[in-house]
Design an enzyme around this catalytic site. Sequence first.
Site, mmCIF file in Angstrom:
data_model
loop_
_atom_site.group_PDB
_atom_site.id
_atom_site.type_symbol
_atom_site.label_atom_id
_atom_site.label_comp_id
_atom_site.label_asym_id
_atom_site.label_seq_id
_atom_site.Cartn_x
_atom_site.Cartn_y
_atom_site.Cartn_z
ATOM 1 N N ASP A 111 -4.662 3.759 -2.102
ATOM 2 C CA ASP A 111 -5.787 4.164 -1.252
ATOM 3 C C ASP A 111 -6.255 5.559 -1.629
ATOM 4 O O ASP A 111 -5.508 6.530 -1.506
ATOM 5 C CB ASP A 111 -5.377 4.146 0.221
ATOM 6 C CG ASP A 111 -5.202 2.733 0.741
ATOM 7 O OD1 ASP A 111 -6.170 1.957 0.689
ATOM 8 O OD2 ASP A 111 -4.092 2.401 1.200
ATOM 9 N N MET A 153 -12.157 -5.475 5.152
ATOM 10 C CA MET A 153 -11.312 -4.556 5.917
ATOM 11 C C MET A 153 -11.050 -5.143 7.298
ATOM 12 O O MET A 153 -11.991 -5.507 8.017
ATOM 13 C CB MET A 153 -11.989 -3.193 6.050
ATOM 14 C CG MET A 153 -12.068 -2.388 4.765
ATOM 15 S SD MET A 153 -10.451 -2.022 4.027
ATOM 16 C CE MET A 153 -9.672 -1.072 5.343
ATOM 17 N N SER A 162 0.835 -1.204 0.000
ATOM 18 C CA SER A 162 0.000 0.000 0.000
ATOM 19 C C SER A 162 0.863 1.245 0.000
ATOM 20 O O SER A 162 1.655 1.465 0.921
ATOM 21 C CB SER A 162 -0.906 0.012 1.232
ATOM 22 O OG SER A 162 -1.553 1.266 1.353
ATOM 23 N N HIS A 174 -1.166 -1.237 -4.279
ATOM 24 C CA HIS A 174 -2.447 -0.843 -3.693
ATOM 25 C C HIS A 174 -2.467 0.673 -3.500
ATOM 26 O O HIS A 174 -1.593 1.245 -2.848
ATOM 27 C CB HIS A 174 -2.632 -1.554 -2.345
ATOM 28 C CG HIS A 174 -4.012 -1.432 -1.785
ATOM 29 N ND1 HIS A 174 -5.067 -2.222 -2.203
ATOM 30 C CD2 HIS A 174 -4.514 -0.627 -0.824
ATOM 31 C CE1 HIS A 174 -6.151 -1.916 -1.524
ATOM 32 N NE2 HIS A 174 -5.848 -0.932 -0.686
ATOM 33 N N HIS A 185 -8.251 1.283 -4.238
ATOM 34 C CA HIS A 185 -9.258 1.093 -3.198
ATOM 35 C C HIS A 185 -9.893 2.444 -2.923
ATOM 36 O O HIS A 185 -9.271 3.337 -2.340
ATOM 37 C CB HIS A 185 -8.582 0.527 -1.947
ATOM 38 C CG HIS A 185 -9.496 0.361 -0.784
ATOM 39 N ND1 HIS A 185 -9.022 0.118 0.491
ATOM 40 C CD2 HIS A 185 -10.851 0.396 -0.682
ATOM 41 C CE1 HIS A 185 -10.048 0.018 1.325
ATOM 42 N NE2 HIS A 185 -11.162 0.190 0.636
ATOM 43 N N ASP A 228 -7.186 -6.132 4.179
ATOM 44 C CA ASP A 228 -6.465 -4.857 4.215
ATOM 45 C C ASP A 228 -6.583 -4.279 5.616
ATOM 46 O O ASP A 228 -7.689 -4.025 6.099
ATOM 47 C CB ASP A 228 -7.076 -3.906 3.181
ATOM 48 C CG ASP A 228 -6.393 -2.544 3.136
ATOM 49 O OD1 ASP A 228 -5.401 -2.340 3.869
ATOM 50 O OD2 ASP A 228 -6.857 -1.679 2.375
ATOM 51 N N MET A 272 -8.882 8.435 -0.726
ATOM 52 C CA MET A 272 -9.775 8.874 0.354
ATOM 53 C C MET A 272 -10.215 10.316 0.114
ATOM 54 O O MET A 272 -9.424 11.140 -0.332
ATOM 55 C CB MET A 272 -9.057 8.778 1.707
ATOM 56 C CG MET A 272 -8.454 7.422 2.000
ATOM 57 S SD MET A 272 -7.687 7.377 3.640
ATOM 58 C CE MET A 272 -6.714 5.880 3.527
#
Length: 227
Positions: free
Chosen positions: A32, A134, A7, A30, A63, A172, A34
């Site tokens: 992320d 998660m 990540s 990965h 993600h 994750d 947000m």
Amino acid sequence: MAQINPSILSADFARLAEEAKAVEGADWLHVDVMDNHFVPNLTLGVPIVEALSKATDTPLDCHLMIEDADRWAPQYVEAGAGSVTFHAEAAAAPVRLAREIRAKGARASMALKPATPIEPYEDLLPELDMLLIMTVEPGFGGQAFLDIMLPKIRRTRELISKHGLELWLQVDGGVSATTIERCAEAGADVFVAGSAVYGAADPAAAVRDLRALADVATAAAPWACDH
């Protein structure tokens, strides 16, 4: 074989291209995303994903921890993501969204927060390429693994087996050398690791070590022996 997805939330954001190269043996990178609404943190968006996809040959696993996933998820496929994960809690029409992601050429994945049960989504599983459980509350890296998620991982693996699906099961949150074997034994086969990889002196070696631990645990797991 287990898949390890480092990540970049734990990477140096000022050196993302170099950090991507540091884990070139990984299966996926990965990413992320947000929005400071769905989760209380703000990271990166479409332009960064687009730039990163040109800077690495490792496919991107995006993600999306964002509101209005139905609107935004397809744009991440267009930006170069090979897999796009939307949250069940943020999608108004998850089947339609999964089909749109697939139609654009990426793998479609759905994520569940720790408190969201898998059972209501059983009938949707054939529409997905991956399901993400998660194992921390989404929003921040470096959190401690929630052992109470292991039964949920097992139940999800049972549903995948029940329907005979070729569905990847990703975990994750808090995945490290001390937790990855438990996840693999429970049924996970794709593992997101942030600080366990980027906090190591040799990130590429950390990826190899994590994969080896997961492979050994998987080989001895009842769910894998049933295949």
